[in-house]
Design an enzyme around this catalytic site. Sequence first.
Site, PDB file in Angstrom:
ATOM      1  N   CYS A 190      -5.519   8.284   1.121  1.00 27.15           N
ATOM      2  CA  CYS A 190      -5.319   9.632   1.639  1.00 27.15           C
ATOM      3  C   CYS A 190      -4.770   9.492   3.055  1.00 27.15           C
ATOM      4  CB  CYS A 190      -6.626  10.394   1.688  1.00 27.15           C
ATOM      5  SG  CYS A 190      -7.486  10.444   0.120  1.00 27.15           S
TER       6      CYS A 190
ATOM      7  N   LYS B 289       6.933  -3.275 -12.443  1.00 29.27           N
ATOM      8  CA  LYS B 289       7.804  -2.364 -11.701  1.00 29.27           C
ATOM      9  C   LYS B 289       8.321  -1.276 -12.641  1.00 29.27           C
ATOM     10  CE  LYS B 289       7.532  -2.773  -8.405  1.00 29.27           C
ATOM     11  NZ  LYS B 289       6.765  -3.590  -7.555  1.00 29.27           N
TER      12      LYS B 289
ATOM     13  N   GLU C 193       5.451   1.193 -13.674  1.00 29.86           N
ATOM     14  CA  GLU C 193       4.859   2.055 -12.648  1.00 29.86           C
ATOM     15  C   GLU C 193       5.803   3.153 -12.164  1.00 29.86           C
ATOM     16  OE1 GLU C 193       3.281  -0.026  -9.188  1.00 29.86           O
ATOM     17  OE2 GLU C 193       5.022  -1.317  -9.053  1.00 29.86           O
TER      18      GLU C 193
ATOM     19  N   TRP D 201      -5.538  11.967  -2.326  1.00 34.45           N
ATOM     20  CA  TRP D 201      -5.439  11.321  -3.642  1.00 34.45           C
ATOM     21  C   TRP D 201      -6.836  11.350  -4.203  1.00 34.45           C
ATOM     22  CZ3 TRP D 201      -7.033   6.911  -6.381  1.00 34.45           C
ATOM     23  CH2 TRP D 201      -6.205   6.510  -7.434  1.00 34.45           C
TER      24      TRP D 201
ATOM     25  N   HIS E 100       3.902 -16.430 -31.243  1.00 35.26           N
ATOM     26  CA  HIS E 100       2.470 -16.399 -31.563  1.00 35.26           C
ATOM     27  C   HIS E 100       1.925 -14.973 -31.593  1.00 35.26           C
ATOM     28  CE1 HIS E 100       2.405 -20.713 -31.357  1.00 35.26           C
ATOM     29  NE2 HIS E 100       2.860 -20.704 -30.112  1.00 35.26           N
TER      30      HIS E 100
ATOM     31  N   LYS F 273      -0.219   4.433  -2.637  1.00 33.52           N
ATOM     32  CA  LYS F 273       0.255   3.213  -1.991  1.00 33.52           C
ATOM     33  C   LYS F 273      -0.886   2.279  -1.616  1.00 33.52           C
ATOM     34  CE  LYS F 273       3.450   0.673  -0.042  1.00 33.52           C
ATOM     35  NZ  LYS F 273       4.211  -0.152  -0.993  1.00 33.52           N
TER      36      LYS F 273
ATOM     37  N   ASN G  15     -11.017  10.197   4.873  1.00 34.79           N
ATOM     38  CA  ASN G  15     -10.551   9.156   3.945  1.00 34.79           C
ATOM     39  C   ASN G  15     -11.738   8.243   3.667  1.00 34.79           C
ATOM     40  OD1 ASN G  15      -8.013  10.154   4.233  1.00 34.79           O
ATOM     41  ND2 ASN G  15      -7.226   8.464   5.473  1.00 34.79           N
TER      42      ASN G  15
ATOM     43  N   ARG H 294       0.783   7.971   0.823  1.00 35.51           N
ATOM     44  CA  ARG H 294      -0.560   7.436   0.650  1.00 35.51           C
ATOM     45  C   ARG H 294      -1.387   8.248  -0.342  1.00 35.51           C
ATOM     46  NH1 ARG H 294      -2.095   4.095   4.866  1.00 35.51           N
ATOM     47  NH2 ARG H 294      -4.225   4.567   4.329  1.00 35.51           N
TER      48      ARG H 294
ATOM     49  N   GLU I 227       6.010  -9.224 -13.019  1.00 35.35           N
ATOM     50  CA  GLU I 227       6.323  -8.275 -11.947  1.00 35.35           C
ATOM     51  C   GLU I 227       7.415  -7.299 -12.406  1.00 35.35           C
ATOM     52  OE1 GLU I 227       5.207  -7.067  -9.335  1.00 35.35           O
ATOM     53  OE2 GLU I 227       6.918  -6.240  -8.257  1.00 35.35           O
TER      54      GLU I 227
HETATM   55  C1  G6P Z   1      -1.613  -0.256  -5.275  1.00 36.26           C
HETATM   56  C2  G6P Z   1      -0.120  -0.008  -5.309  1.00 36.26           C
HETATM   57  C3  G6P Z   1       0.607  -1.267  -5.745  1.00 36.26           C
HETATM   58  C4  G6P Z   1       0.206  -2.441  -4.868  1.00 36.26           C
HETATM   59  C5  G6P Z   1      -1.309  -2.650  -4.840  1.00 36.26           C
HETATM   60  C6  G6P Z   1      -1.751  -3.666  -3.806  1.00 36.26           C
HETATM   61  O1  G6P Z   1      -2.108  -0.397  -6.554  1.00 36.26           O
HETATM   62  O2  G6P Z   1       0.190   1.063  -6.173  1.00 36.26           O
HETATM   63  O3  G6P Z   1       2.005  -1.066  -5.641  1.00 36.26           O
HETATM   64  O4  G6P Z   1       0.820  -3.608  -5.334  1.00 36.26           O
HETATM   65  O5  G6P Z   1      -1.938  -1.414  -4.498  1.00 36.26           O
HETATM   66  O6  G6P Z   1      -1.484  -3.185  -2.513  1.00 36.26           O
HETATM   67  P1  G6P Z   1      -1.548  -4.075  -1.224  1.00 36.26           P
HETATM   68  O7  G6P Z   1      -1.321  -3.135  -0.085  1.00 36.26           O
HETATM   69  O8  G6P Z   1      -2.933  -4.680  -1.180  1.00 36.26           O
HETATM   70  O9  G6P Z   1      -0.506  -5.129  -1.338  1.00 36.26           O
END
Ligand code: G6P
Length: 613
Positions: A2, A492, A495, A79, A511, A608, A105, A27, A488
């Site tokens: 938040c 991406k 998400e 959030w 498998h 975020k 927060n 955020r 990854e």
């Molecule tokens: C959240 C975000 C991801 C991020 C993860 C870790 O889940 O949505 O995009 O990879 O947090 O965040 P950090 O700030 O610890 O790298």
Amino acid sequence: MCGIVAYIGPKDASPILLEGLQRLEYRGYDSAGVAVVAPATKSAPARLRVCKTKGRVADLAAALPARFKGSVGIGHTRWATHGVPSDANAHPHTDNEGRIAVVHNGIIENADELRAKLAADGALFRSETDTEVLAHLVAAHRAEGGELEDAVRAALKLVVGTYGIAVLDAEQPDRIVVARNGSPIVLGIGEKEMFAASDVSALVRYTRQVVHLEDGELATVRADGFRTFTEDARTVTRQPSTVDWEVGSYDTGGYAHYLLKEIHEQPGAVERTLSGRLDERFATAHLGGLNLDARELREIRRVKILGCGSAYYAGEMGAQLIEELARIPAHSEPASEFRYRNPVIEADTLYVAVSQSGETYDTLAAVQEVKRKGGRVLGVVNTVGSAIARECDGGIYLHAGPEISVASTKAFTSTVVAFALLALHFGRIHDLSPADGRRIVAGLKALPDQIREVLGQQAEIEKLAAAYADSQGMMFIGRVRGYPVAREGAQKLKEISYVHAEAYPASELKHGPLALISPELPTVALVPNDELLDKNLTALGEIKAREGRVLAVAHRQVEAKLADHCLVVPKSEPELDPLLLNIPLQLLAYHAAVALGRDVDKPRNLAKSVTVE
Ligand code: G6P
């Protein structure tokens, strides 16, 4: 998670609060609200005015009454954690009389218990949030007389949990009281005006002079200055520091989205991560912040990397680099799992926490668990002075610059580069030859230009993304070095575009997942030109034989009978190849999300910085 913003000074607060909230929206973005103290008039005393709504900051701006005036105010973008996103659950929360307003927060763990007591004493609860408890608690202590800061201190003594808060009192409109415990609060110093926020991004338009509160600290913020003190009312002196990130880092800078801007910022981010750290003479890396000398590093027998989401996948690439270059067993694990499984902490294992924000609660809790058991933790962190950075024994800052879009791109790449530096440093202490060290140094130096070259293929990737975006799902495959890239890449895509995506080691295809392959489920295949090239091509043959569509990301053109489309990326050193193979997958996800009309920078249900469990 938040965002909090607060203003006190000669100006009208609400435009400043709205602008700050807009910058903090990455955020959290399910609801937003502001409170100001409307000045006394001839007929009425000063009073609190609150406006809050479910939805985005833009919805709040539209809902704000025309005459919402006051030169002291607080704001919040949320959030949801306690209670669904709704007008009632949006912050600020107030007491019965609407005299105290609080934005918060974090999580109050004993909220239920406090709520029951307060309700028994007559508090009327209008939301399902834990935060509302704070408003009633502060009001109860204010009723006993004294200053607002005393009431806030007394209230916080009863609270178990984490918080960053800002509190407003209609009867003491000359101040805002803020407090921090586990959730950041930073003060911004202006000319006869003061700001406070959960994140410097909300302040940089107004001031570069900031003061970071420590956990357990509070501050009284007035237009002409501030005073910091502890929960026991002991005054502490905090010197202001200057924010060095450019104001422009917080704008989209002409790009359609922050995500696209951040993807394009990667060459510069990598340059900054490498800056001053490569040692050509000894073919190694200098990492001043590790706080471990060569002898201590030699005693390390194992490396365990901890992170969440993309940070965890970056850790997987990091583990591979450390194993390959230093021949030390290394493994990456989700911090969110690690912290709950009573992990065995070994004296000769080096723990490395990865976090862009430095705030992710699961990662912070994992670090605390390691430290509680006597383990040694390094941080690979982007945000200087963040909670995780402070908790670690040493580490590597990424210097990637602020990352605003929820999906991580430049911080991901810089994290892997930081691991390459760590692996090189480790390797050269162990048995990595000077020749191999030189090879990696040269490979790292070449990366920024090679990333630029990949970014130059954006138009082609955009077309491919449009062609694949309407698939019912996508498979991502890679082998050994390519597997974390596949993971990854799938992360991406899912998400930000909400297209279902799975990542598998190419070796595991037969498998199980081969059963899924059909024209409706295309595969993105990582095909580096390394010792496993033939094996990867065989997997492509298996997919094509089942009428699967294939998009290859390779170092040279894959023949048409094995891949429908092929993106050719520049070759680096084999150990560094994953970094470059990942870049087209970022653009693929971005353009797929745009083609599908998604909210690229603020994907649904995500935030975020996840500062709660
Ligand atoms: C959240 C975000 C991801 C991020 C993860 C870790 O889940 O949505 O995009 O990879 O947090 O965040 P950090 O700030 O610890 O790298």
